[in-house]
Design a protein around this motif. Sequence first.
Motif, PDB file in Angstrom:
ATOM      1  N   THR A 177     -20.161  10.007 -58.277  1.00 13.62           N
ATOM      2  CA  THR A 177     -20.916  11.211 -58.224  1.00 13.62           C
ATOM      3  C   THR A 177     -22.401  10.847 -58.984  1.00 13.62           C
ATOM      4  OG1 THR A 177     -19.782  12.038 -60.423  1.00 13.62           O
ATOM      5  CG2 THR A 177     -19.081  12.669 -57.863  1.00 13.62           C
TER       6      THR A 177
ATOM      7  N   ASP B 111     -25.127  13.006 -57.310  1.00 12.68           N
ATOM      8  CA  ASP B 111     -24.624  14.399 -57.180  1.00 12.68           C
ATOM      9  C   ASP B 111     -25.145  14.957 -58.890  1.00 12.68           C
ATOM     10  OD1 ASP B 111     -23.695  14.719 -54.605  1.00 12.68           O
ATOM     11  OD2 ASP B 111     -21.864  13.663 -55.329  1.00 12.68           O
ATOM     12  N   CYS B 112     -24.537  14.192 -59.671  1.00 12.40           N
ATOM     13  CA  CYS B 112     -25.073  14.731 -61.022  1.00 12.40           C
ATOM     14  C   CYS B 112     -26.551  14.752 -61.359  1.00 12.40           C
ATOM     15  CB  CYS B 112     -24.192  13.911 -62.148  1.00 12.40           C
ATOM     16  SG  CYS B 112     -22.502  14.146 -62.058  1.00 12.40           S
TER      17      CYS B 112
ATOM     18  N   ILE C 108     -28.125  17.818 -59.406  1.00 10.49           N
ATOM     19  CA  ILE C 108     -27.963  19.144 -59.885  1.00 10.49           C
ATOM     20  C   ILE C 108     -28.363  19.553 -61.023  1.00 10.49           C
ATOM     21  CG2 ILE C 108     -25.567  18.914 -60.907  1.00 10.49           C
ATOM     22  CD1 ILE C 108     -24.761  21.193 -59.019  1.00 10.49           C
TER      23      ILE C 108
ATOM     24  N   MET D 219     -20.228  17.600 -61.479  1.00 11.10           N
ATOM     25  CA  MET D 219     -21.640  18.502 -61.446  1.00 11.10           C
ATOM     26  C   MET D 219     -21.590  19.289 -62.509  1.00 11.10           C
ATOM     27  SD  MET D 219     -22.825  18.343 -57.183  1.00 11.10           S
ATOM     28  CE  MET D 219     -21.408  18.645 -56.479  1.00 11.10           C
TER      29      MET D 219
END
Length: 270
Positions: free
Chosen positions: A32, A35-36, A39, A202
Amino acid sequence: MYNDEIMNKVSRVLTEIRKKVPLVDCITNGVTINDCANILLAFGGSPAMCEAYDEVFDFVKISSALYINLGTLSKEQETADVLASISAKINDVPVVLDPVACGAIPRRFSVINRISEVGRIDVIKGNVGEIKFLAGVDSNVRGVDSLDDGEGVLEACINVANKYKCVVAATGKKDYITDGVKIAIIKNGVEMFTKITGAGCMLGALCGAAAGAYEDKFLSTTAAILSMNLAGEAAYEEAKLPGSFRVKLMDCIYSLTEKRLKEEGKIEWK
């Protein structure tokens, strides 16, 4: 009146994040990372993924917050996590810890305790199963997922908050946040979060941004979780399938306002 005043403070966290653009160093799992980072940008923060052992001590010095996620914990990450937490303690940088799968993999519990001993932990954000495990309560987990029904979770949160002297958040159908005394129960959110990879990661990154921008970690964590949940609700209104939901989630985080947090937040305060 109390609820209005505290909701004003919670919603103000969003403005502070966008004003200060906190630099969050994320030592997170390989699934992720992207994604992190994205976001955090959408939320108003500045992401960094510095986890090299030879660099992390110095990088944490210039960071607004440190986010440690144990999702794919290699030996190299473990040593970097501990060193980064030491730097955070020395340099007064808040630390958000995501104790992923600590109930399923015993080694991770020892890493958490090591970080607590030599570094610092300001916020622990996990699912119900993880938090109950840290509290020493039997929990139902499958790998990184909690299968727990949430019974006794508030007591577990308070136990862990007192044990580690930090804010604790347990996420599930309802989200529980406490510093051991004050309690917030958030009733926003959507089931679709369970159908995409990385929703919890996230959220942990958002908690890092909020912690880096706002002094009160109980309120900052509440604001981050409420923001994620409201964005999820808005995304689900437009996208009913996991792939499109993930895309809309980023858009809806970016579009959040103080007004929405104040008007649409469903929070029980204790």
